[in-house]
Design an enzyme around this catalytic site. Structure first.
Site, PDB file in Angstrom:
ATOM      1  N   GLU A   1      27.145   4.154  27.472  1.00  0.00           N
ATOM      2  CA  GLU A   1      28.371   3.805  26.758  1.00  0.00           C
ATOM      3  C   GLU A   1      29.273   2.942  27.643  1.00  0.00           C
ATOM      4  O   GLU A   1      29.394   3.186  28.842  1.00  0.00           O
ATOM      5  CB  GLU A   1      29.080   5.109  26.391  1.00  0.00           C
ATOM      6  CG  GLU A   1      30.493   4.986  25.904  1.00  0.00           C
ATOM      7  CD  GLU A   1      31.179   6.343  25.840  1.00  0.00           C
ATOM      8  OE1 GLU A   1      32.190   6.433  25.125  1.00  0.00           O
ATOM      9  OE2 GLU A   1      30.713   7.306  26.474  1.00  0.00           O
TER      10      GLU A   1
ATOM     11  N   LYS B   1      31.495   3.357  17.360  1.00  0.00           N
ATOM     12  CA  LYS B   1      31.733   4.795  17.347  1.00  0.00           C
ATOM     13  C   LYS B   1      32.654   5.162  16.196  1.00  0.00           C
ATOM     14  O   LYS B   1      33.731   4.579  16.023  1.00  0.00           O
ATOM     15  CB  LYS B   1      32.345   5.245  18.676  1.00  0.00           C
ATOM     16  CG  LYS B   1      32.452   6.756  18.810  1.00  0.00           C
ATOM     17  CD  LYS B   1      32.929   7.151  20.202  1.00  0.00           C
ATOM     18  CE  LYS B   1      32.955   8.666  20.348  1.00  0.00           C
ATOM     19  NZ  LYS B   1      33.465   9.084  21.673  1.00  0.00           N
TER      20      LYS B   1
ATOM     21  N   CYS C   1      28.572   9.006  22.862  1.00  0.00           N
ATOM     22  CA  CYS C   1      29.237  10.143  23.495  1.00  0.00           C
ATOM     23  C   CYS C   1      29.086  11.401  22.643  1.00  0.00           C
ATOM     24  O   CYS C   1      27.985  11.761  22.251  1.00  0.00           O
ATOM     25  CB  CYS C   1      30.696   9.807  23.776  1.00  0.00           C
ATOM     26  SG  CYS C   1      31.496  10.957  24.924  1.00  0.00           S
TER      27      CYS C   1
END
Length: 502
Positions: free
Chosen positions: A257, A317, A366
Site C-alpha cells: 500500500e 480503497k 489494508c
C-alpha cells in the site's frame, strides 16, 4: 461473598486472556475458556451487574488487543504519551458499550435454565459483535471468530463466516459455564453444540475448484514509517523501489500500500515510465500502491494495474479508517494533532477484478480484509468473480508486535470463508501467501527487505457463506441473534428453578 472490586478486575483479566487466543499466541481454546468466564459471571447477575461485567471484559479484551494503536499516535503521530494511551482506552471503552448492552439484555431475559440461557447468551454475543462490525463504519478488529482460524470451528467458516463461528463459540462457552449447575442437561447441550463443527471438521467439503496457477512476486521494501516521508530520503527510496520492482521475476508483481510516498499526479512522468516499462509488453503485470487524485477532488489510496493492456485499471480503497484516513465529524483537532500525512482521503469506487496471467485478482487495501460482506461480490461463481484475493498494506504505522500476526490471521479466515487464496504484500511485515484452506504456505520475515516469490493456485466456485452473504448481507445473522434472544425467554426445554441453577 465477593469483594466489591472482584468482578471488574476478574473481567478485565478475562478480557486480556481472551486476547491471548488470537495471533501471535493463537491459543484458540482460551477464546472459549475466557468467554466461559464472562458467561459464568453473568449467569445470575442483574442486568446492571451484567452490563458492568461485560463492559470490563470488553475493555480488557480490546485495549490489550489493539494497544499498538498507541505506537501510531505517539511514536509516529507526535501525540503526547498520556493522551495516546488514554485514546486507546477510550476507544476500547466506547466499543465495549455494545457488549455491556448485550450482557444486560441477556440478564434481563435470562430463564435460569441451561438450554434457553445458553442460546440467549450466544444470541446476545452475536448481536454485540455485529454491532461493533457495522455501526459507525465498523471496527471489527479481533472479532471472536478469528481466534478459530485453526481448530475444529474453522471448518464452519465456509458455512457461517467469522461471526457465525463466534456465536457457536459463545454457545459452547455458556454451556461450559452452566455445566457445573445442571450437569446432565448442560453436558448434553454441549455435546449437541459440538456436533456441527466436529462433523464439518471430519468431513470437510471443498466448494471451489482449481482455476490454474500464477507466479507472484510480493515486494516488502521495509521502509521505517518515520523515514517514509522524509524529504531527504524519498529519492533513495524511490530508486530502491524501482530496482526491486524491475528485478522481480513473477508474472504478477505486487507492491505494498502507498509504496510511493508521492501521489501519482506529482511524480516525474519519466520516473513512472521507467518504473512500469517492464510490464507494458509481454505477459507480466504489476499492481502498484499509490495515491490517485488531487487536492481539489481528494486523494484516493489506490493500486494501479499495469500490463500490456495499459494502465486502465485502478482500485481505490473503499472502507476508510477513522482518524487515520478520514476525519469523523468534530474530530479534526484530533487528526491534526496526530500529524498524519493525507489523513483525510476520498473513497474509492471500483471493485472490479484485475486480470493477470489467466487469473482475476480482487485487491484489498489494508484493513479492508476485515469486511467480508463488502468483498463478497468478488467471491461468487460468475465470469467476473475473482480467483485470487490480493491484500496490500503498510503496517509500519503500528510497529511489529502483534498487529502483523493479527492481520495475517484475518486474511486466513477470509480465505477459509470464500475458499480462495490470498496473497499479501506489506511494507514491513506479514508479506505472505495463504492458500484456499487458510494455510500460510510462504512468508517473509518481518522488518526485512525482500521479495517473496511463489506459485499460487487460483480457485473458482462459491461457498455457502458467500452465496447467502452475497444475496442478503449480514441480515440473516442479525435475524438469528434477535430471534434467538427473544425465543430464549419462551423456551421450556429443561426443568429446574426459573431463577437460579441447581
Amino acid at each position: 461473598m465477593k469483594r466489591p472490586g472482584f468482578w471488574p478486575l476478574a473481567m478485565l483479566l478475562a478480557g486480556g486472556l481472551h486476547t491471548a487466543s488470537f495471533a501471535p499466541l493463537g491459543w484458540w481454546p482460551l477464546q472459549i475458556a475466557a468467554l466461559a468466564g464472562l458467561a459464568w459471571s453473568v449467569r445470575e447477575a442483574t442486568p446492571r451487574q451484567a452490563a458492568g461485567r461485560g463492559f470490563c471484559f470488553g475493555v480488557g479484551w480490546l485495549a490489550s488487543g489493539w494497544w499498538w494503536l498507541y505506537i501510531s499516535m505517539h511514536d509516529y503521530g507526535a501525540m503526547p504519551a498520556p493522551l495516546a494511551a488514554a485514546a486507546v482506552v477510550v476507544l476500547a471503552a466506547a466499543l465495549s458499550l455494545y457488549l455491556a448492552a448485550a450482557m444486560a439484555l441477556f440478564a434481563w431475559r435470562r430463564r435460569g435454565r441451561p438450554v434457553p440461557d445458553a442460546l440467549g447468551f450466544a444470541a446476545c454475543w452475536l448481536l454485540a459483535e455485529l454491532a461493533r462490525a457495522q455501526f459507525f463504519t465498523g471496527f471489527p478488529w479481533i472479532a471472536s471468530g478469528y481466534a478459530h482460524s485453526d481448530g475444529a470451528l474453522a471448518a464452519l467458516a465456509p458455512w457461517v463466516g467469522v461471526y457465525g463461528i463466534g456465536a457457536v463459540a459463545a454457545l459452547l462457552a455458556m454451556t461450559l459455564a452452566l455445566g457445573w449447575h445442571a450437569r446432565t442437561r448442560s453436558w448434553a447441550l454441549l455435546a449437541a453444540a459440538l456436533a456441527l463443527p466436529i462433523v464439518a471438521w471430519l468431513a470437510p467439503h471443498e466448494f471451489t475448484e482449481p482455476a490454474g496457477t500464477l507466479r507472484v512476486s510480493l515486494l516488502q521494501p521495509n521502509v521505517p514509517q518515520d523515514l517514509k516521508f522524509d524529504a531527504d530520503r524519498i529519492v533513495g527510496q524511490m530508486a530502491a523501489l524501482q530496482a526491486q520492482l524491475q528485478s522481480a521475476q513473477g508474472d504478477l508483481v505486487v507492491t505494498p500500500e502507498s509504496v510511493l510516498p508521492i501521489p501519482k499526479d506529482q511524480l516525474d512522468p519519466a520516473y513512472w515510465r521507467q518504473l512500469t516499462d517492464p510490464f507494458r509488453s509481454g505477459p507480466r503485470s504489476a499492481l502498484i500502491g499509490t495515491f490517485l487524485g488531487n487536492e481539489q477532488d481528494g486523494y484516493v489510496n489506490s493500486v494501479v494495474g499495469v500490463s500490456a493492456a495499459g494502465e486502465g485499471y485502478s482500485y481505490g480503497k473503499r472502507h476508510l479508517l477513522p482518524f487515520g484516513e478520514y476525519v469523523p465529524l468534530g474530530f479534526r483537532w484530533f487528526v491534526e494533532l496526530m500529524q498524519i500525512p493525507l489523513g483525510d482521503q476520498a473513497n474509492g469506487r471500483s471493485e472490479a477484478p484485475f486480470a493477470a496471467g489467466g487469473q482475476r485478482l480482487r485487491p484489498l487495501i489494508c484493513y479492508e480484509d476485515l469486511f467480508g460482506e463488502h468483498m463478497v461480490t468478488s467471491a461468487g461463481d460468475g465470469p467476473e468473480a475473482a480467483t485470487m484475493l490480493v491484500n496490500v498494506s503498510n503496517l509500519a504505522w503500528f510497529g511489529r508486535h502483534m498487529v502483523q500476526d493479527q492481520d495475517l490471521q484475518f486474511s486466513r479466515l477470509r480465505a477459509l470463508e470464500f475458499q480462495r487464496p490470498m496473497v499479501r504484500a506489506t511494507n514491513t511485515g506479514a508479506t505472505a501467501v495463504i492458500d484456499h484452506r487458510g494455510r500460510v504456505t510462504a512468508r517473509l520475515p518481518a522488518e526485512t527487505a525482500g521479495t517473496l516469490d511463489a506459485e499460487v493456485e487460483g480457485r473458482r466456485g462459491v461457498t455457502p457463506y458467500a452465496r447467502w452473504l452475497g444475496a442478503l448481507g449480514l441480515w440473516p445473522l442479525w435475524l438469528i441473534g434477535l430471534v434467538g434472544w427473544g425465543a430464549s425467554r419462551r423456551l421450556h426445554l429443561t426443568g429446574g428453578s426459573p431463577s437460579k441453577y441447581r
